[in-house]
Design a protein around this motif. Structure first.
Motif, PDB file in Angstrom:
ATOM      1  N   ALA A  20      -3.141  16.609  -1.572  1.00  0.00           N
ATOM      2  CA  ALA A  20      -4.470  16.000  -1.619  1.00  0.00           C
ATOM      3  C   ALA A  20      -5.399  16.658  -0.606  1.00  0.00           C
ATOM      4  O   ALA A  20      -6.583  16.895  -0.885  1.00  0.00           O
ATOM      5  CB  ALA A  20      -4.373  14.501  -1.350  1.00  0.00           C
ATOM      6  N   ALA A  21      -4.868  16.974   0.572  1.00  0.00           N
ATOM      7  CA  ALA A  21      -5.673  17.638   1.592  1.00  0.00           C
ATOM      8  C   ALA A  21      -6.114  19.016   1.111  1.00  0.00           C
ATOM      9  O   ALA A  21      -7.267  19.431   1.323  1.00  0.00           O
ATOM     10  CB  ALA A  21      -4.881  17.760   2.894  1.00  0.00           C
ATOM     11  N   ASN A  22      -5.227  19.731   0.453  1.00  0.00           N
ATOM     12  CA  ASN A  22      -5.578  21.058  -0.062  1.00  0.00           C
ATOM     13  C   ASN A  22      -6.627  20.967  -1.162  1.00  0.00           C
ATOM     14  O   ASN A  22      -7.527  21.810  -1.262  1.00  0.00           O
ATOM     15  CB  ASN A  22      -4.325  21.764  -0.585  1.00  0.00           C
ATOM     16  N   ALA A  23      -6.527  19.938  -2.012  1.00  0.00           N
ATOM     17  CA  ALA A  23      -7.514  19.750  -3.071  1.00  0.00           C
ATOM     18  C   ALA A  23      -8.880  19.405  -2.487  1.00  0.00           C
ATOM     19  O   ALA A  23      -9.916  19.879  -2.971  1.00  0.00           O
ATOM     20  CB  ALA A  23      -7.053  18.644  -4.022  1.00  0.00           C
ATOM     21  N   LEU A  24      -8.883  18.585  -1.429  1.00  0.00           N
ATOM     22  CA  LEU A  24     -10.151  18.246  -0.784  1.00  0.00           C
ATOM     23  C   LEU A  24     -10.768  19.478  -0.136  1.00  0.00           C
ATOM     24  O   LEU A  24     -12.005  19.661  -0.172  1.00  0.00           O
ATOM     25  CB  LEU A  24      -9.927  17.157   0.269  1.00  0.00           C
ATOM     26  N   LEU A  25      -9.937  20.313   0.445  1.00  0.00           N
ATOM     27  CA  LEU A  25     -10.436  21.514   1.115  1.00  0.00           C
ATOM     28  C   LEU A  25     -11.263  22.381   0.166  1.00  0.00           C
ATOM     29  O   LEU A  25     -12.300  22.924   0.554  1.00  0.00           O
ATOM     30  CB  LEU A  25      -9.269  22.315   1.687  1.00  0.00           C
ATOM     31  N   LEU A  35      -5.751  19.480   8.923  1.00  0.00           N
ATOM     32  CA  LEU A  35      -5.780  20.920   8.698  1.00  0.00           C
ATOM     33  C   LEU A  35      -6.951  21.526   9.465  1.00  0.00           C
ATOM     34  O   LEU A  35      -8.081  21.024   9.364  1.00  0.00           O
ATOM     35  CB  LEU A  35      -5.948  21.218   7.202  1.00  0.00           C
ATOM     36  N   PRO A  36      -6.723  22.576  10.255  1.00  0.00           N
ATOM     37  CA  PRO A  36      -7.837  23.208  10.982  1.00  0.00           C
ATOM     38  C   PRO A  36      -8.963  23.639  10.051  1.00  0.00           C
ATOM     39  O   PRO A  36     -10.138  23.608  10.430  1.00  0.00           O
ATOM     40  CB  PRO A  36      -7.167  24.410  11.656  1.00  0.00           C
ATOM     41  N   LEU A  95       0.826  -1.197   0.000  1.00  0.00           N
ATOM     42  CA  LEU A  95       0.000   0.000   0.000  1.00  0.00           C
ATOM     43  C   LEU A  95       0.862   1.249   0.000  1.00  0.00           C
ATOM     44  O   LEU A  95       1.899   1.307   0.676  1.00  0.00           O
ATOM     45  CB  LEU A  95      -0.917   0.017   1.233  1.00  0.00           C
ATOM     46  N   ASN A  96       0.446   2.244  -0.765  1.00  0.00           N
ATOM     47  CA  ASN A  96       1.117   3.532  -0.708  1.00  0.00           C
ATOM     48  C   ASN A  96       1.021   4.111   0.695  1.00  0.00           C
ATOM     49  O   ASN A  96       0.085   3.804   1.445  1.00  0.00           O
ATOM     50  CB  ASN A  96       0.475   4.517  -1.693  1.00  0.00           C
ATOM     51  N   ARG A  97       1.966   4.977   1.042  1.00  0.00           N
ATOM     52  CA  ARG A  97       1.942   5.587   2.366  1.00  0.00           C
ATOM     53  C   ARG A  97       0.822   6.611   2.495  1.00  0.00           C
ATOM     54  O   ARG A  97       0.387   6.915   3.602  1.00  0.00           O
ATOM     55  CB  ARG A  97       3.278   6.256   2.647  1.00  0.00           C
ATOM     56  N   ASN A  98       0.351   7.146   1.362  1.00  0.00           N
ATOM     57  CA  ASN A  98      -0.650   8.210   1.397  1.00  0.00           C
ATOM     58  C   ASN A  98      -1.742   7.980   0.361  1.00  0.00           C
ATOM     59  O   ASN A  98      -1.563   7.217  -0.587  1.00  0.00           O
ATOM     60  CB  ASN A  98       0.000   9.576   1.126  1.00  0.00           C
ATOM     61  N   ILE A  99      -2.848   8.677   0.562  1.00  0.00           N
ATOM     62  CA  ILE A  99      -3.841   8.844  -0.491  1.00  0.00           C
ATOM     63  C   ILE A  99      -3.341   9.987  -1.361  1.00  0.00           C
ATOM     64  O   ILE A  99      -3.080  11.084  -0.879  1.00  0.00           O
ATOM     65  CB  ILE A  99      -5.226   9.159   0.092  1.00  0.00           C
ATOM     66  N   ILE A 135      -7.927  12.466  -5.258  1.00  0.00           N
ATOM     67  CA  ILE A 135      -8.841  13.546  -4.903  1.00  0.00           C
ATOM     68  C   ILE A 135      -9.307  14.290  -6.151  1.00  0.00           C
ATOM     69  O   ILE A 135     -10.476  14.688  -6.258  1.00  0.00           O
ATOM     70  CB  ILE A 135      -8.174  14.516  -3.907  1.00  0.00           C
ATOM     71  N   ARG A 136      -8.406  14.464  -7.116  1.00  0.00           N
ATOM     72  CA  ARG A 136      -8.809  15.114  -8.356  1.00  0.00           C
ATOM     73  C   ARG A 136      -9.847  14.283  -9.107  1.00  0.00           C
ATOM     74  O   ARG A 136     -10.786  14.819  -9.704  1.00  0.00           O
ATOM     75  CB  ARG A 136      -7.580  15.368  -9.224  1.00  0.00           C
ATOM     76  N   GLU A 137      -9.676  12.970  -9.081  1.00  0.00           N
ATOM     77  CA  GLU A 137     -10.670  12.101  -9.708  1.00  0.00           C
ATOM     78  C   GLU A 137     -12.010  12.208  -8.979  1.00  0.00           C
ATOM     79  O   GLU A 137     -13.079  12.144  -9.604  1.00  0.00           O
ATOM     80  CB  GLU A 137     -10.175  10.655  -9.704  1.00  0.00           C
TER      81      GLU A 137
END
Length: 326
Positions: free
Chosen positions: A134-139, A162-163, A94-98, A103-105
C-alpha cells in the motif's frame, strides 16, 4: 477550533491563502495532540473555500452552517476520501494495516474529475498503518499527483516511513500540548471534573488531549494514585498490585485495563526523570520491561489480571529498597 497548535495552523493557513501548497502534507507528532482533528479542519476549509462561499474566518476555522462543511462532516463530500484501518469481516476487529486495495481505490477516485470544485482532499489516518504494498502504491500517486489534490498524511512515527514518501511531502510538526491547552480542552469537554482531578489528568497525559479525555472518561485519576503509590513506596506484601490486578482483570474493565497498559510505562518514565545513579538504572530497566509487556499483552491475549500483577511488580522495582531507606 484547533487548540495548542498555532504554528501548524499558521503554516497551513498561509500556504492555502496564497494557494502555494505542496500536494503532500505530513502531519507528524505524538499521538493525541490534534493531527487528525487538524486534517479534518483543514479539509473542511479547503473544500469550503473552493466550493464557495469563501469562509471569512481566521486560520482553518469554518462554520458548521456552511453547506460544504456539512457534507464533509457527514462523510458524503464527493471530493474527499478518508482512509483508515477497516474492520475485519470475520472477526469484527480492526485490521492491522491499511490494505493495498484501499490505496488502489483511492487511485481510482483520483482518476475522476472533481465534482464540486477543482480541489480534492485525501486523508490517511494514519500512514504508519500502511502495509508495504500500500505504501508503494501511494508513493506512485505522490510522485505524479493529480492537479489541485491535497494528501494529508497523519503520522505518529514519521521516522519509520519510506524516505521516498517523506521526501515528497511537506512536514508539519505537531507538538505535545501545553498544560494550559490541556486544561482548556478538559474544561470544555469534561466540565464535571474537579480542579484536583483535572490537574492530575493533565499531569499523567503528557501533552496528549486524546489520552487526557480517555482518562477523564474512564476515571483513571484514582488508578494513577494506586500506581504511583507502588512506584514510590513499593509493595512488599504484593497486596497493592493484587488489588490492581483484581480491579482491572474483570471483563467489564477492559477499557481501563487497556488504558493502564499505556499509563504504567509513562508513569515510570516520569518518575525516572527525577532519579540518578542506581535508582535511575533501576527505573529504566523497569520501564523497558513494562513497555515491552504492555505492547505484547494485547497482541497475544495475555490474561489481564496476571499482566497487571506483573506490571505492578515492575512499578515496585522502581521504589528505593527498604535497606537503603534506613
Amino acid at each position: 477550533m484547533i487548540i495548542g497548535q498555532d504554528r501548524a495552523v499558521e503554516a497551513f493557513a498561509s500556504a492555502w491563502a496564497g494557494r502555494k501548497l505542496h500536494h503532500g502534507w505530513l502531519f507528524a507528532g505524538p499521538r493525541g495532540v490534534g493531527k487528525a482533528s487538524f486534517a479534518q479542519a483543514a479539509a473542511r476549509r479547503v473544500l469550503a473555500d473552493a466550493g464557495g462561499p469563501a469562509v471569512e474566518l481566521p486560520g482553518v476555522e469554518t462554520s458548521g452552517d456552511h453547506p460544504i462543511v456539512k457534507l464533509v462532516d457527514a462523510g458524503s463530500h464527493p471530493d474527499m476520501r478518508w482512509l483508515q484501518r477497516l474492520a475485519n469481516e470475520k472477526t469484527g476487529n480492526l485490521n492491522r494495516n491499511i490494505k493495498v486495495h484501499q490505496i488502489r481505490e483511492l487511485g481510482e477516485f483520483m482518476s475522476l474529475s472533481a465534482a464540486l470544485s477543482p480541489w480534492r482532499v485525501a486523508v490517511i489516518d494514519s500512514i504508519d498503518d500502511l502495509e508495504t504494498s500500500a505504501a508503494n502504491a501511494l508513493l506512485k500517486m505522490l510522485e505524479e499527483p493529480p492537479p489541485n489534490t491535497l494528501f494529508f498524511l497523519v503520522s505518529h512515527a514519521p521516522g519509520r516511513l519510506l524516505p521516498t514518501i517523506r521526501s515528497r511531502c511537506r512536514l508539519l510538526q505537531f507538538e505535545a500540548l501545553s498544560d494550559d491547552a490541556m486544561t482548556s480542552i478538559l474544561e470544555t469537554q469534561s466540565p464535571g471534573l474537579s480542579d484536583v482531578e483535572r490537574n492530575k489528568i493533565v499531569g499523567m497525559s503528557f501533552g496528549s488531549a486524546a489520552r487526557a479525555l480517555a482518562f477523564a472518561e474512564l476515571g483513571l485519576a484514582k488508578l494513577e494514585d494506586a500506581a504511583v503509590a507502588i512506584l514510590r513506596s513499593g509493595d512488599p506484601t504484593n497486596a497493592k498490585r493484587a488489588e490492581l490486578a483484581n480491579e482491572l482483570g474483570k471483563k467489564a474493565s477492559a477499557e481501563r485495563y487497556a488504558a493502564f497498559l499505556e499509563l504504567a510505562p509513562s508513569l515510570i518514565a516520569r518518575e525516572a526523570r527525577g532519579l540518578r545513579g542506581v535508582s535511575l538504572e533501576r527505573a529504566l530497566d523497569a520501564y523497558d520491561k513494562a513497555r515491552e509487556l504492555a505492547a505484547i499483552a494485547p497482541r497475544v491475549s495475555l490474561d489481564p489480571a496476571a499482566t497487571v500483577f506483573q506490571i505492578g511488580g515492575f512499578l515496585a522495582e522502581v521504589a528505593e529498597p527498604a535497606s537503603l531507606k534506613r
